[in-house]
Design a protein around this motif. Structure first.
Motif, PDB file in Angstrom:
ATOM      1  N   GLY A 187      -6.485  -4.550  -7.463  1.00 46.54           N
ATOM      2  CA  GLY A 187      -7.681  -3.974  -6.870  1.00 46.54           C
ATOM      3  C   GLY A 187      -7.946  -2.573  -7.343  1.00 46.54           C
ATOM      4  O   GLY A 187      -8.102  -2.309  -8.529  1.00 46.54           O
ATOM      5  N   GLY A 188      -7.997  -1.611  -6.389  1.00 46.53           N
ATOM      6  CA  GLY A 188      -8.287  -0.231  -6.700  1.00 46.53           C
ATOM      7  C   GLY A 188      -7.286   0.700  -6.054  1.00 46.53           C
ATOM      8  O   GLY A 188      -6.258   0.279  -5.530  1.00 46.53           O
ATOM      9  N   VAL A 189      -7.616   1.987  -6.071  1.00 51.19           N
ATOM     10  CA  VAL A 189      -6.746   3.043  -5.550  1.00 51.19           C
ATOM     11  C   VAL A 189      -7.126   3.341  -4.101  1.00 51.19           C
ATOM     12  O   VAL A 189      -8.306   3.423  -3.759  1.00 51.19           O
ATOM     13  N   TYR A 190      -6.130   3.509  -3.247  1.00 56.38           N
ATOM     14  CA  TYR A 190      -6.381   4.002  -1.898  1.00 56.38           C
ATOM     15  C   TYR A 190      -5.192   4.850  -1.448  1.00 56.38           C
ATOM     16  O   TYR A 190      -4.122   4.833  -2.074  1.00 56.38           O
ATOM     17  N   TYR A 191      -5.402   5.597  -0.374  1.00 57.05           N
ATOM     18  CA  TYR A 191      -4.417   6.587   0.056  1.00 57.05           C
ATOM     19  C   TYR A 191      -4.183   6.514   1.562  1.00 57.05           C
ATOM     20  O   TYR A 191      -5.037   6.045   2.319  1.00 57.05           O
ATOM     21  N   TYR A 192      -3.026   7.060   1.969  1.00 58.77           N
ATOM     22  CA  TYR A 192      -2.755   7.379   3.369  1.00 58.77           C
ATOM     23  C   TYR A 192      -2.511   8.880   3.457  1.00 58.77           C
ATOM     24  O   TYR A 192      -1.814   9.459   2.604  1.00 58.77           O
ATOM     25  N   LEU A 193      -3.049   9.507   4.502  1.00 60.14           N
ATOM     26  CA  LEU A 193      -2.908  10.945   4.675  1.00 60.14           C
ATOM     27  C   LEU A 193      -2.705  11.239   6.158  1.00 60.14           C
ATOM     28  O   LEU A 193      -3.391  10.668   7.004  1.00 60.14           O
ATOM     29  N   SER A 194      -1.750  12.114   6.452  1.00 57.82           N
ATOM     30  CA  SER A 194      -1.414  12.382   7.857  1.00 57.82           C
ATOM     31  C   SER A 194      -2.327  13.414   8.507  1.00 57.82           C
ATOM     32  O   SER A 194      -2.254  13.623   9.717  1.00 57.82           O
ATOM     33  N   GLU A 195      -3.168  14.085   7.725  1.00 50.72           N
ATOM     34  CA  GLU A 195      -4.139  15.024   8.265  1.00 50.72           C
ATOM     35  C   GLU A 195      -5.482  14.789   7.588  1.00 50.72           C
ATOM     36  O   GLU A 195      -5.538  14.397   6.417  1.00 50.72           O
ATOM     37  N   MET A 222       1.751  12.010   2.598  1.00 50.38           N
ATOM     38  CA  MET A 222       0.747  11.337   1.774  1.00 50.38           C
ATOM     39  C   MET A 222       1.382  10.170   1.032  1.00 50.38           C
ATOM     40  O   MET A 222       2.527  10.240   0.597  1.00 50.38           O
ATOM     41  N   VAL A 223       0.613   9.105   0.914  1.00 49.72           N
ATOM     42  CA  VAL A 223       0.983   7.951   0.096  1.00 49.72           C
ATOM     43  C   VAL A 223      -0.216   7.600  -0.773  1.00 49.72           C
ATOM     44  O   VAL A 223      -1.340   7.500  -0.268  1.00 49.72           O
ATOM     45  N   ALA A 224       0.024   7.442  -2.065  1.00 45.47           N
ATOM     46  CA  ALA A 224      -1.005   6.952  -2.985  1.00 45.47           C
ATOM     47  C   ALA A 224      -0.662   5.518  -3.361  1.00 45.47           C
ATOM     48  O   ALA A 224       0.405   5.261  -3.919  1.00 45.47           O
ATOM     49  N   GLU A 225      -1.532   4.583  -3.014  1.00 45.16           N
ATOM     50  CA  GLU A 225      -1.315   3.168  -3.298  1.00 45.16           C
ATOM     51  C   GLU A 225      -2.104   2.785  -4.551  1.00 45.16           C
ATOM     52  O   GLU A 225      -3.326   2.930  -4.601  1.00 45.16           O
ATOM     53  N   LEU A 226      -1.391   2.294  -5.551  1.00 45.35           N
ATOM     54  CA  LEU A 226      -1.982   2.036  -6.860  1.00 45.35           C
ATOM     55  C   LEU A 226      -1.779   0.589  -7.267  1.00 45.35           C
ATOM     56  O   LEU A 226      -0.729   0.010  -7.005  1.00 45.35           O
ATOM     57  N   PRO A 227      -2.750  -0.007  -7.942  1.00 40.37           N
ATOM     58  CA  PRO A 227      -2.593  -1.393  -8.391  1.00 40.37           C
ATOM     59  C   PRO A 227      -2.073  -1.463  -9.825  1.00 40.37           C
ATOM     60  O   PRO A 227      -2.289  -0.553 -10.629  1.00 40.37           O
ATOM     61  N   TYR A 228      -1.397  -2.554 -10.151  1.00 44.33           N
ATOM     62  CA  TYR A 228      -1.041  -2.822 -11.544  1.00 44.33           C
ATOM     63  C   TYR A 228      -2.248  -3.355 -12.319  1.00 44.33           C
ATOM     64  O   TYR A 228      -2.355  -3.164 -13.523  1.00 44.33           O
ATOM     65  N   TRP A 229      -3.123  -4.067 -11.588  1.00 43.41           N
ATOM     66  CA  TRP A 229      -4.284  -4.703 -12.217  1.00 43.41           C
ATOM     67  C   TRP A 229      -5.545  -4.302 -11.455  1.00 43.41           C
ATOM     68  O   TRP A 229      -5.528  -4.234 -10.217  1.00 43.41           O
ATOM     69  N   LEU A 254      -6.219   0.133  10.684  1.00 42.84           N
ATOM     70  CA  LEU A 254      -6.298   1.429  10.010  1.00 42.84           C
ATOM     71  C   LEU A 254      -7.610   2.155  10.301  1.00 42.84           C
ATOM     72  O   LEU A 254      -8.674   1.539  10.367  1.00 42.84           O
ATOM     73  N   ARG A 255      -7.494   3.478  10.451  1.00 44.95           N
ATOM     74  CA  ARG A 255      -8.662   4.332  10.634  1.00 44.95           C
ATOM     75  C   ARG A 255      -9.005   4.989   9.304  1.00 44.95           C
ATOM     76  O   ARG A 255      -8.145   5.595   8.669  1.00 44.95           O
ATOM     77  N   GLU A 256     -10.253   4.907   8.914  1.00 49.07           N
ATOM     78  CA  GLU A 256     -10.684   5.452   7.635  1.00 49.07           C
ATOM     79  C   GLU A 256     -11.132   6.902   7.811  1.00 49.07           C
ATOM     80  O   GLU A 256     -12.027   7.198   8.595  1.00 49.07           O
ATOM     81  N   LEU A 257     -10.479   7.810   7.064  1.00 50.02           N
ATOM     82  CA  LEU A 257     -10.882   9.214   7.068  1.00 50.02           C
ATOM     83  C   LEU A 257     -12.014   9.463   6.081  1.00 50.02           C
ATOM     84  O   LEU A 257     -12.845  10.353   6.287  1.00 50.02           O
ATOM     85  N   ALA A 258     -12.026   8.690   5.013  1.00 46.36           N
ATOM     86  CA  ALA A 258     -13.034   8.760   3.953  1.00 46.36           C
ATOM     87  C   ALA A 258     -12.896   7.462   3.178  1.00 46.36           C
ATOM     88  O   ALA A 258     -11.931   6.709   3.387  1.00 46.36           O
ATOM     89  N   PRO A 259     -13.836   7.135   2.285  1.00 51.32           N
ATOM     90  CA  PRO A 259     -13.672   5.897   1.519  1.00 51.32           C
ATOM     91  C   PRO A 259     -12.305   5.832   0.846  1.00 51.32           C
ATOM     92  O   PRO A 259     -11.900   6.741   0.120  1.00 51.32           O
ATOM     93  N   ALA A 260     -11.572   4.757   1.129  1.00 53.72           N
ATOM     94  CA  ALA A 260     -10.260   4.483   0.541  1.00 53.72           C
ATOM     95  C   ALA A 260      -9.202   5.522   0.914  1.00 53.72           C
ATOM     96  O   ALA A 260      -8.165   5.614   0.252  1.00 53.72           O
ATOM     97  N   VAL A 261      -9.424   6.277   1.975  1.00 49.63           N
ATOM     98  CA  VAL A 261      -8.428   7.221   2.496  1.00 49.63           C
ATOM     99  C   VAL A 261      -8.250   6.927   3.983  1.00 49.63           C
ATOM    100  O   VAL A 261      -9.212   7.021   4.759  1.00 49.63           O
ATOM    101  N   PHE A 262      -7.026   6.559   4.360  1.00 47.19           N
ATOM    102  CA  PHE A 262      -6.767   6.124   5.724  1.00 47.19           C
ATOM    103  C   PHE A 262      -5.809   7.073   6.428  1.00 47.19           C
ATOM    104  O   PHE A 262      -4.927   7.670   5.809  1.00 47.19           O
TER     105      PHE A 262
END
Length: 467
Positions: A188-196, A274-281, A226-234
């Motif tokens: 898929g695409g890139v998304y993140y987790y952020l504690s603030e 912070m966690v950056a979730e990345l796809p192989y494809w 999950l609560r979205e802080l911004a597009p693809a940032v939770f």
């Protein structure tokens, strides 16, 4: 460090062919320590379950501590190169290291035992069929990331692993202002987790994949609560929110929640996590917000049925094989944990579907995310069960009925392999490392910003479980 500098640095990350094996990764870090004895301090923080020493490499003398840990899930090795690139960069350019004013505590892999069980595909991570066939992920109660202490309502967990204890010790000893556990996804695409909720950081998190030509993942989130802080940032919510969400659906939280995460432990010290979730494809559907002609509720029900059916097939094989299995491999332990989850998860999805408006159409991205989750779990856990049965056939301990079960499962698995997405584009490893590296720099720049002390934090979550 400003955003222009971060974007320049991520574009300079070199590409790699595959991922380093555990011994190679450790040798590279040891070589750095040997080459810079005055700038690298090696500390043993613990021992793996199979007796491997676990080390942290301290680099720099900045006033802000950052803990960066790879291998928290051993099937997620993008962070191996990220950790190494971060170490090399901070040792190779005094100007960049000084600008950040950070002391780095880097653990190349916190679960070397589990990572070794994935090494068969590290040389060729671009073939999803080959990857899945040689895939290993520990059972939830054997995952370092999810075995931190937890005590919340009906859930109590204290079966801390030796690797988790080492991780806890490192966090408590360093009291970091930044914690990054190095994860990645699959498709898929890139998304993140952020504690603030940090708009300045989020702007860079969006800019980095855009600069490298990668889409954000704006489809179905990894977890529905999950609560979205911004597009693809939770928001990096803890088990408390998951517990309340499942309870609201009428689902027993104790069946789905066990230990807490590394972030829960680090937040006790006020860390930004912070966690950056990345796809192989990558796949264009992952970021396509076009409405489909299927309602979101119907999509949830359809995929729940598909996932539950696949889980039931695997469960029948596991049940039939169990009396004949004599070798207690990690693949068997993982299969016994994950296969029942495949049959239980649809219950939650069907309960969710009942709460969705009938006229709310699913987007292309949501459809792709839901359908690919079914494909992902079939390939992952069908492959792990095959590895469990093949441990017996390879060792010469398999009875004739067990060999037939193995052959039947292999035939079914081949059909699932044939159904894998064929138009997904493999992403260069260097690009993935660049996203993760840029995300680390963005967060490190934030915690090291002198003006931060005068600004109130915009907290996304507060975790209390895990004392």
């Amino acid at each position: 460090m400003d955003s222009d500098t971060i974007l320049r640095l991520v574009r300079e990350v070199p590409d790699h062919d595959g991922f380093p094996l555990v011994d190679d990764l450790h040798a590279r870090f040891d070589a750095l320590a040997a080459a810079h004895p005055d700038r690298v301090t090696v500390t043993r923080i613990g021992t793996s379950r199979l007796g491997e020493p676990l080390h942290s490499y301290r680099i720099g003398t900045g006033s802000h501590a950052a803990v960066i840990v790879g291998g928290v899930h051993p099937n997620e090795p993008i962070g191996s190169w990220t950790a190494l690139h971060l170490a090399e960069t901070m040792l190779g350019d005094d100007a960049e290291a000084t600008a950040l004013d950070v002391t780095w505590h880097i653990v190349p892999t916190i679960d070397p035992d589990g990572m070794r069980l994935n090494e068969a595909w590290f040389h060729d991570p671009y073939d999803r069929v080959f990857y899945s066939r040689h895939f290993y992920r520990p059972a939830p109660d054997s995952q370092v990331e999810w075995t931190f202490p937890n005590n919340h309502k009906s859930v109590y967990f204290d079966q801390v692993l030796p690797e988790t204890l080492a991780f806890m010790r490192l966090i408590d000893d360093t009291e970091p202002e930044l914690l990054v556990s190095l994860h990645n996804g699959e498709m898929g695409g890139v998304y993140y987790y952020l504690s603030e909720d940090l708009p300045d950081v989020i702007d860079v998190l969006h800019a980095v994949p855009r600069a490298l030509g990668l889409p954000l993942d704006t489809g179905e989130p990894e977890s529905p609560h999950l609560r979205e802080l911004a597009p693809a940032v939770f928001a990096m919510d803890g088990v408390e929110e998951v517990h309340d969400y499942l309870e609201g659906l009428g689902v027993d939280p104790a069946e789905h929640i066990h230990g807490a995460s590394s972030a829960a432990w680090a937040l006790r010290h006020g860390a930004l996590c912070m966690v950056a979730e990345l796809p192989y494809w990558s796949h264009p559907d992952a970021d396509d917000q076009t409405p489909t002609d299927e309602s979101y509720a119907d999509l949830l029900r359809r995929c729940a049925d598909d996932l539950g059916g696949s889980g039931a097939e695997l469960q029948r094989v596991l049940d039939a094989a169990s009396p004949m299995l004599t070798i207690e491999t990690p693949f068997l332990q993982g299969s016994r944990a994950f296969i029942p989850m495949l049959t239980a998860t649809p219950e939650t999805d069907r309960a969710r579907a009942e709460r969705e408006p009938a006229d709310r159409m699913a987007t292309v991205a949501e459809r792709f995310g839901c359908e690919d989750l079914v494909r992902c779990f079939r390939l992952r856990y069908g492959g792990m069960l095959l590895r469990a049965l093949e441990a017996e056939t390879t060792a010469g301990t398999a009875s004739a009925p067990l060999r037939r079960l193995r052959d039947d499962l292999a035939e079914r698995y081949a059909l699932w392999q044939a159904g894998a997405v064929t138009d997904a584009a493999p992403i260069p490893v260097g690009t993935l490392v660049g996203v993760q590296y840029g995300a680390i720099l963005a967060c490190a720049s934030h915690v090291a910003d002198p003006a931060r002390a005068s600004r109130p934090a915009m907290v996304a979550t507060q975790r209390s479980g895990g004392a």
